[in-house]
Write a protein that holds these residues in place. Structure first.
Motif, PDB file in Angstrom:
ATOM      1  N   LEU A 140       0.824  -1.210   0.000  1.00 31.44           N
ATOM      2  CA  LEU A 140       0.000   0.000   0.000  1.00 31.44           C
ATOM      3  C   LEU A 140       0.854   1.253   0.000  1.00 31.44           C
ATOM      4  CD1 LEU A 140      -2.772  -1.134   2.488  1.00 31.44           C
ATOM      5  CD2 LEU A 140      -2.941  -0.895   0.028  1.00 31.44           C
ATOM      6  N   VAL A 141       2.039   1.188   0.631  1.00 32.77           N
ATOM      7  CA  VAL A 141       2.964   2.322   0.547  1.00 32.77           C
ATOM      8  C   VAL A 141       3.395   2.539  -0.899  1.00 32.77           C
ATOM      9  CG1 VAL A 141       5.254   3.144   1.222  1.00 32.77           C
ATOM     10  CG2 VAL A 141       3.770   2.079   2.921  1.00 32.77           C
ATOM     11  N   THR A 142       3.601   1.448  -1.637  1.00 34.77           N
ATOM     12  CA  THR A 142       3.955   1.545  -3.053  1.00 34.77           C
ATOM     13  C   THR A 142       2.879   2.279  -3.832  1.00 34.77           C
ATOM     14  OG1 THR A 142       5.142  -0.561  -2.883  1.00 34.77           O
ATOM     15  CG2 THR A 142       4.591   0.226  -5.093  1.00 34.77           C
ATOM     16  N   ILE A 143       1.614   1.900  -3.611  1.00 32.92           N
ATOM     17  CA  ILE A 143       0.501   2.552  -4.303  1.00 32.92           C
ATOM     18  C   ILE A 143       0.400   4.014  -3.888  1.00 32.92           C
ATOM     19  CG2 ILE A 143      -2.003   2.498  -4.624  1.00 32.92           C
ATOM     20  CD1 ILE A 143      -1.873  -0.522  -4.102  1.00 32.92           C
ATOM     21  N   SER A 144       0.634   4.297  -2.610  1.00 31.46           N
ATOM     22  CA  SER A 144       0.562   5.682  -2.131  1.00 31.46           C
ATOM     23  C   SER A 144       1.658   6.537  -2.750  1.00 31.46           C
ATOM     24  CB  SER A 144       0.680   5.705  -0.602  1.00 31.46           C
ATOM     25  OG  SER A 144      -0.350   4.942  -0.001  1.00 31.46           O
ATOM     26  N   LEU A 145       2.863   5.979  -2.878  1.00 33.55           N
ATOM     27  CA  LEU A 145       3.955   6.732  -3.509  1.00 33.55           C
ATOM     28  C   LEU A 145       3.637   7.029  -4.969  1.00 33.55           C
ATOM     29  CD1 LEU A 145       7.094   4.891  -2.056  1.00 33.55           C
ATOM     30  CD2 LEU A 145       6.233   7.153  -1.428  1.00 33.55           C
ATOM     31  N   ALA A 146       3.052   6.060  -5.659  1.00 28.63           N
ATOM     32  CA  ALA A 146       2.680   6.296  -7.057  1.00 28.63           C
ATOM     33  C   ALA A 146       1.599   7.360  -7.165  1.00 28.63           C
ATOM     34  CB  ALA A 146       2.206   4.979  -7.686  1.00 28.63           C
ATOM     35  N   THR A 147       0.646   7.343  -6.232  1.00 30.05           N
ATOM     36  CA  THR A 147      -0.411   8.360  -6.221  1.00 30.05           C
ATOM     37  C   THR A 147       0.176   9.739  -5.988  1.00 30.05           C
ATOM     38  OG1 THR A 147      -1.946   6.707  -5.328  1.00 30.05           O
ATOM     39  CG2 THR A 147      -2.599   9.022  -5.162  1.00 30.05           C
ATOM     40  N   VAL A 178      -8.764   2.909  -8.736  1.00 35.44           N
ATOM     41  CA  VAL A 178      -8.202   2.305  -9.946  1.00 35.44           C
ATOM     42  C   VAL A 178      -6.790   1.802  -9.661  1.00 35.44           C
ATOM     43  CG1 VAL A 178      -7.436   2.779 -12.300  1.00 35.44           C
ATOM     44  CG2 VAL A 178      -9.623   3.662 -11.513  1.00 35.44           C
ATOM     45  N   MET A 179      -5.999   2.617  -8.989  1.00 40.92           N
ATOM     46  CA  MET A 179      -4.636   2.218  -8.646  1.00 40.92           C
ATOM     47  C   MET A 179      -4.621   1.077  -7.639  1.00 40.92           C
ATOM     48  SD  MET A 179      -2.776   5.903  -8.386  1.00 40.92           S
ATOM     49  CE  MET A 179      -1.196   5.120  -8.151  1.00 40.92           C
ATOM     50  N   ALA A 237     -14.260  15.911 -18.302  1.00 39.96           N
ATOM     51  CA  ALA A 237     -14.054  15.202 -17.039  1.00 39.96           C
ATOM     52  C   ALA A 237     -13.561  13.781 -17.286  1.00 39.96           C
ATOM     53  CB  ALA A 237     -15.350  15.188 -16.234  1.00 39.96           C
ATOM     54  N   ALA A 238     -14.132  13.103 -18.278  1.00 38.07           N
ATOM     55  CA  ALA A 238     -13.692  11.742 -18.608  1.00 38.07           C
ATOM     56  C   ALA A 238     -12.282  11.755 -19.187  1.00 38.07           C
ATOM     57  CB  ALA A 238     -14.670  11.113 -19.603  1.00 38.07           C
ATOM     58  N   ARG A 239     -11.984  12.722 -20.023  1.00 39.35           N
ATOM     59  CA  ARG A 239     -10.652  12.789 -20.629  1.00 39.35           C
ATOM     60  C   ARG A 239      -9.578  13.034 -19.582  1.00 39.35           C
ATOM     61  NH1 ARG A 239      -6.762  15.797 -22.398  1.00 39.35           N
ATOM     62  NH2 ARG A 239      -7.626  17.636 -21.374  1.00 39.35           N
ATOM     63  N   ILE A 240      -9.828  13.973 -18.660  1.00 37.69           N
ATOM     64  CA  ILE A 240      -8.848  14.273 -17.608  1.00 37.69           C
ATOM     65  C   ILE A 240      -8.669  13.072 -16.685  1.00 37.69           C
ATOM     66  CG2 ILE A 240      -8.393  15.759 -15.626  1.00 37.69           C
ATOM     67  CD1 ILE A 240      -9.853  17.990 -17.049  1.00 37.69           C
ATOM     68  N   PHE A 241      -9.764  12.414 -16.347  1.00 35.61           N
ATOM     69  CA  PHE A 241      -9.683  11.240 -15.478  1.00 35.61           C
ATOM     70  C   PHE A 241      -8.828  10.155 -16.127  1.00 35.61           C
ATOM     71  CE2 PHE A 241     -11.048   7.133 -13.957  1.00 35.61           C
ATOM     72  CZ  PHE A 241     -11.217   7.318 -12.589  1.00 35.61           C
ATOM     73  N   CYS A 242      -9.067   9.875 -17.405  1.00 31.12           N
ATOM     74  CA  CYS A 242      -8.295   8.845 -18.092  1.00 31.12           C
ATOM     75  C   CYS A 242      -6.823   9.231 -18.195  1.00 31.12           C
ATOM     76  CB  CYS A 242      -8.879   8.611 -19.482  1.00 31.12           C
ATOM     77  SG  CYS A 242     -10.513   7.844 -19.482  1.00 31.12           S
ATOM     78  N   CYS A 243      -6.552  10.503 -18.455  1.00 37.86           N
ATOM     79  CA  CYS A 243      -5.166  10.974 -18.557  1.00 37.86           C
ATOM     80  C   CYS A 243      -4.432  10.792 -17.231  1.00 37.86           C
ATOM     81  CB  CYS A 243      -5.150  12.432 -18.995  1.00 37.86           C
ATOM     82  SG  CYS A 243      -3.508  13.148 -19.146  1.00 37.86           S
ATOM     83  N   ASN A 244      -5.062  11.215 -16.147  1.00 35.03           N
ATOM     84  CA  ASN A 244      -4.426  11.072 -14.835  1.00 35.03           C
ATOM     85  C   ASN A 244      -4.309   9.613 -14.420  1.00 35.03           C
ATOM     86  OD1 ASN A 244      -4.278  13.862 -14.662  1.00 35.03           O
ATOM     87  ND2 ASN A 244      -6.250  14.051 -13.635  1.00 35.03           N
ATOM     88  N   SER A 245      -5.275   8.793 -14.819  1.00 32.40           N
ATOM     89  CA  SER A 245      -5.191   7.362 -14.504  1.00 32.40           C
ATOM     90  C   SER A 245      -4.007   6.727 -15.227  1.00 32.40           C
ATOM     91  CB  SER A 245      -6.496   6.664 -14.897  1.00 32.40           C
ATOM     92  OG  SER A 245      -7.575   7.134 -14.139  1.00 32.40           O
ATOM     93  N   CYS A 246      -3.765   7.140 -16.471  1.00 34.23           N
ATOM     94  CA  CYS A 246      -2.595   6.620 -17.198  1.00 34.23           C
ATOM     95  C   CYS A 246      -1.297   6.957 -16.479  1.00 34.23           C
ATOM     96  CB  CYS A 246      -2.582   7.204 -18.614  1.00 34.23           C
ATOM     97  SG  CYS A 246      -3.715   6.423 -19.751  1.00 34.23           S
ATOM     98  N   ILE A 247      -1.177   8.203 -16.037  1.00 32.52           N
ATOM     99  CA  ILE A 247       0.038   8.618 -15.327  1.00 32.52           C
ATOM    100  C   ILE A 247       0.200   7.808 -14.044  1.00 32.52           C
ATOM    101  CG2 ILE A 247       1.170  10.547 -14.168  1.00 32.52           C
ATOM    102  CD1 ILE A 247      -0.290  12.413 -16.111  1.00 32.52           C
ATOM    103  N   ALA A 248      -0.902   7.673 -13.296  1.00 27.98           N
ATOM    104  CA  ALA A 248      -0.845   6.959 -12.025  1.00 27.98           C
ATOM    105  C   ALA A 248      -0.526   5.478 -12.227  1.00 27.98           C
ATOM    106  CB  ALA A 248      -2.179   7.129 -11.284  1.00 27.98           C
ATOM    107  N   ILE A 249      -1.138   4.840 -13.228  1.00 28.76           N
ATOM    108  CA  ILE A 249      -0.887   3.423 -13.480  1.00 28.76           C
ATOM    109  C   ILE A 249       0.554   3.189 -13.920  1.00 28.76           C
ATOM    110  CG2 ILE A 249      -1.456   1.531 -15.047  1.00 28.76           C
ATOM    111  CD1 ILE A 249      -3.491   1.931 -12.850  1.00 28.76           C
ATOM    112  N   PHE A 250       1.079   4.100 -14.727  1.00 27.72           N
ATOM    113  CA  PHE A 250       2.454   3.954 -15.193  1.00 27.72           C
ATOM    114  C   PHE A 250       3.431   3.977 -14.017  1.00 27.72           C
ATOM    115  CE2 PHE A 250       6.409   6.022 -16.678  1.00 27.72           C
ATOM    116  CZ  PHE A 250       6.843   5.046 -17.562  1.00 27.72           C
ATOM    117  N   PHE A 251       3.275   4.940 -13.115  1.00 29.08           N
ATOM    118  CA  PHE A 251       4.182   5.002 -11.964  1.00 29.08           C
ATOM    119  C   PHE A 251       3.883   3.893 -10.960  1.00 29.08           C
ATOM    120  CE2 PHE A 251       4.922   9.282 -13.568  1.00 29.08           C
ATOM    121  CZ  PHE A 251       6.295   9.403 -13.372  1.00 29.08           C
TER     122      PHE A 251
END
Length: 911
Positions: free
Chosen positions: A327-334, A358-359, A421-435
């Motif tokens: 969970l620390v890993t997920i928090s750092l990525a967030t 999602v993360m 709103a959907a576009r921004i959410f998907c964009c930020n989700s991509c960044i978060a999933i990548f890290f």
């Protein structure tokens, strides 16, 4: 052959990566932490998105073009008292619905006096605004409202200073005020000939006014005469012509709501519902604030469950710290993703509440799968070799599912997505999933290395101290022996080494009980029957899917928006919002055929029209409506618009002079209202599309506009586009990756599983009263990835299995990957539970969708797939026959090696 070579090559690469990370664990553990801290320091640039329209209205729509055209001809801000819409009236305003708890008639003398005595203060000009008037502001609502002061350096602004003015420099007021004034005067003079009609009333001066949105809960006599009205709606219109004026108006709106609440406390017999132009934005962002403590509770529950899932009785092999560090890993990525958003100028909104979940779904399974792979390695191996084996075993599947996340959300973040709103959410989700993926590889992998050294040194998994052997614990207390329970390798036989981790509760449950039960011949028919019931109910819900364009679905509950919308639907749903009918080209108004066409287009509506009034005016004068152009225009300008009862129509007509001083009507507008049983978005959208089709085929060039059209126009297509594009991209990725994976049948099963899960989620989501809106569509995109994340390892293990029977490989797949799926599901579920208690419609939709996704996916992983795979392809018999010769050769080789080793031993003995 190529697939197998590629598969082995990727496994080798990940094995070397794992060995490299195990050789430098300190670097890979500290680098993510430092990056997260540095990027997290950018929270000083934290910004909140203020415009709800920018987020939720389709970016490319015809309604926005129509609004620009209308605004260039007739400023929408000046038309706000005409273009009424419940939540999207343009500009700044304060609005209040006044009702009675006993459903009393709001037109009786007591309530009329209460409204009028206070509302008259609103009619003051700028000069009267500076004079003092004595009214009891505690008992008179409007007197208190008009005396609201907004202090600024050197001046205090009141309503009279910031209201929208008429041509005679008086504040614009609702027409219902004039109606109530005449009703009061008629009662004072005992006149019985005055009656209020609904929805159009004629005043004493002959002016016709529309009161359909000012009187609610109306009961009528014959000829539309009003008998009683349960609600009255009043609106204060404010100017916002510059930044200073807009800031003052915003503060005035805040004070307006406070004033209405104070008045409500001092008048227990009436109920009031205030609403301002800022209410929707504030209530939308309020979800983030009310969710804070629930998210903290969710984090605590997930941490607790993760620690429990990674713990076992063996104090050496237990891994509670890995549950926490996952969970620390997920928090750092967030934190890293949030820092990047801040640095790039991104703005936050309440839809971002879904990104941590999602993360969580992505990261939990990756970490638990690595832990499960660690438990399959040999304990006598070095930590570096065990880490390399873990990466080779689990990272290939995790990388492919991460790629699926990036592709599906990446398509959602593309310009093809029309809702911001959907576009921004998907964009930020991509960044978060990548890290999240990078940090699982680095930070969590290095954490696994550290705990591996602790395990190899037989140190306690929590306290990191050396665990004594059982002989040294005989004299210790029972609780002490329980805390230091461990199994040493010299106490374990060679054949029992693989069963070291079977004391884990979930491993024991799956291997000893569940796998045999779910593959039992007598259980399978009930599972198939249950699946058919699942499909039936999903189909029933799927056929009832509806788009949810109602903006009240995305705000917090128990707010001004919800209360006002509920009252609006209860009392004022007899008529649709006012629709502007704009003729933007010069037409032959004097031509009788054109007159008939215009009247035919607006037939069936309640009309507030200068054109119809002018034609009636000519008929009363016994003048033909088919006058020559000059006479028609001259009488319109010099006679009709000069009359007091028609002078307000001057704002609805644009004249222009030609080179020969001839005056022509270049543009005009009318207002239409449709009779409805209940104002709903689908009905209003159908009305919009009908009028648009008519405007294309008609001889008269016109457009129709209402502020709510901006949110509804192309909403259905704009809403479904991200999900549609993501599904297509997922299918294409599965199709092309079929040439890369070890067996293309894996992708076939994955596609069928995703379709089954998504179909069920949509159906049950509808049955659970969740509409297809921005939040639910984003959840469905995530559902594609969550299903692949959990089902891909199971299907891969089963399809690639050789020898034995289908049932044997189903059991093997559940034993190998079932524990990780079950652990991630339990942690994810307890994290979702607090979300259900958040007082917000947005989080309610988020919880229901995510819960259904997790539940349906779990149902497929542990029930549907294990049963169906036992009697559907691929077959294992042919592969077994082909494999037997190879097995015999291997056995012969082993026997030869044994014979050679025996001869060597004999020779050494002889020497």
């Amino acid at each position: 052959m190529l697939r197998q070579v590629l598969h082995r090559g990727l496994r080798t690469c990940f094995s070397r990566l794992g060995h490299f990370i195990a050789s430098h664990p300190v670097f890979f553990a500290s680098a993510p932490v430092l990056i997260s801290i540095l990027l997290g320091a950018s929270f000083s640039r934290y910004q909140v998105e203020e415009s709800v329209e920018h987020l939720l209205a389709p970016q490319h729509s015809l309604a926005k073009i129509e609004r620009n055209l209308v605004n260039s001809l007739f400023p929408v801000n000046r038309s706000k008292h005409r273009l009424y819409s419940d939540l999207q009236t343009p500009g700044r305003y304060g609005r209040v619905i006044v009702t009675s708890f006993q459903k009393a008639n709001m037109l009786d003398q007591h309530h009329t006096d209460l409204i009028l005595k206070s509302y008259l203060a609103k009619l003051m000009t700028h000069k009267l605004a500076q004079a003092e008037f004595k009214l009891d502001h505690e008992s008179q609502l409007h007197a208190a409202v008009t005396r609201i002061q907004v202090p600024r350096p050197g001046f205090n602004y009141t309503f009279a200073h910031i209201c929208i003015l008429n041509n005679d420099k008086t504040c614009i007021v609702d027409d219902i005020v004039h109606v109530l004034e005449e009703l009061k005067n008629a009662r004072a003079t005992n006149r019985t000939n005055f009656a209020i009609t609904y929805p159009i009333t004629h005043l004493k001066d002959g002016r016709a006014v529309y009161n359909g949105h000012q009187l609610g809960g109306v009961t009528v006599h014959s000829k539309d005469r009003v008998k009683s009205a349960e609600a009255v709606q009043l609106t204060y219109y404010l100017q916002s012509i510059n930044s200073l004026n807009d800031m003052v108006a915003e503060r005035w709106e805040s004070s307006f709501c406070d004033t209405v609440r104070l008045f409500q406390k001092s008048n227990s017999k009436v109920k009031m519902y205030p609403y301002t132009s800022s209410s929707l934005r504030e209530d939308f962002q309020k979800t983030s604030r009310v969710s804070e403590r629930y998210l903290v509770t969710s984090l605590i529950l997930v941490v607790t469950m993760a620690i429990l899932c990674c713990s076992m009785q063996d104090c050496v092999r237990s891994k509670p710290w890995l549950g926490l560090l996952g969970l620390v890993t997920i928090s750092l990525a967030t934190l890293t993703a949030a820092g990047i958003i801040n640095l790039t100028g991104g703005k936050y909104n309440s839809t971002f509440l879904g990104v941590p979940f999602v993360m969580l779904g992505h990261g939990l399974y990756g970490t638990f799968e690595m832990l499960s792979s660690w438990r399959k390695t040999r304990e006598d191996q070095h930590v570096k070799e065990r880490t390399a084996a873990v990466y080779a075993d689990s990272m290939l599947s995790f990388s492919l599912t991460t790629a699926m996340y990036l592709v599906t959300f990446g398509i959602g973040a593309s310009p093809f997505t029309n809702i911001e709103a959907a576009r921004i959410f998907c964009c930020n989700s991509c960044i978060a999933i990548f890290f999240n993926y990078l940090y699982v590889l680095s930070f969590y992998g290095s954490s696994l290395v550290f705990t591996g050294y602790i395990e190899n040194n037989y140190q306690h998994s929590i306290f990191c101290r050396k665990v004594p052997k059982p002989e040294a614990l005989q004299e210790k207390p029972a609780w002490y022996r329980f805390l230091l329970t461990a199994r040493f390798s010299e106490d374990t036989a060679d054949g029992e080494e693989a069963n070291t981790y079977e004391s884990h509760l979930l491993v024991c449950f799956l291997k000893r009980y569940y796998c045999d039960w779910i593959t039992n011949t007598y259980v399978k028919p009930f599972v198939v029957l249950f699946y058919l019931i699942y499909i039936s109910f999903a189909l029933m819900g799927y056929l009832q899917v509806s788009e949810g364009s109602d903006l009240s679905n995305i705000v917090a509950t128990a707010t001004q928006t919800i209360e006002y919308t509920t009252a609006q639907q209860k009392y004022f749903s007899n008529y649709s919002p006012v629709i502007g009918f704009y003729i933007y080209e010069s037409i032959e108004y004097w031509n009788t055929s054109v007159q008939e066409d215009v009247l035919e287009y607006t037939k069936g509506f309640v009309r507030i029209s200068w054109f119809e009034s002018y034609l009636n005016y000519l008929r009363k004068l016994n003048v033909s409506t088919g006058l020559p152009k000059k006479n028609f225009t001259d009488m319109l300008r010099n006679s009709f618009l000069k009359a007091p009862q028609f002078s307000h129509f001057q704002e609805d007509i644009i004249f222009s002079k030609k080179y020969n001083d001839e005056v022509d009507v270049v543009a005009s507008r009318m207002f239409l209202v449709a009779k409805t049983m209940e104002t709903n978005r689908e009905e209003l959208y159908d009305l919009l599309e009908t009028l648009r089709r008519l405007s294309v085929t008609s001889k008269v060039k016109f457009i129709v506009f209402n502020p709510s059209f901006v949110y509804m126009d192309r909403y259905a297509s704009s809403l479904g586009a991200p999900l549609h594009n993501s599904c297509i991209s997922a299918l294409f990725l599965l199709f092309f990756s079929a040439f890369l994976v070890a067996d293309s049948l894996i992708n076939v099963w994955l596609t069928l599983t995703v379709v089954s899960v998504e179909f069920g989620v949509i159906g049950f989501m509808t049955l659970w009263k969740v509409q297809l809106d921005c939040i639910s569509v984003l959840c469905l995109i995530y559902g594609i990835n969550y299903t692949i994340d959990n089902c891909a390892p199971l299907l891969s293990t089963f399809v690639l299995g050789k020898d034995f029977t289908r049932t044997k490989w189903v059991k093997n797949a559940l034993e190998v990957h079932g524990v990780a799926i079950l652990q991630s599901y339990l942690c994810y579920l307890v994290g979702l539970i607090p979300l259900a208690a958040v007082p917000s419609n947005l989080t309610c939709t988020l919880f229901r969708c995510l819960f259904l996704i997790a539940l349906v996916t779990f149902f497929h992983c542990f029930a549907i797939l294990p049963v169906i795979l036992t009697f559907l392809p691929p077959s294992k018999k042919k592969r077994k026959e082909k494999k037997n010769p190879e097995n015999r050769e291997e056995i012969e080789c082993v026997e030869m090696v044994d014979i050679d080793s025996t001869r060597v031993v004999d020779q050494i003995t002889t020497v």
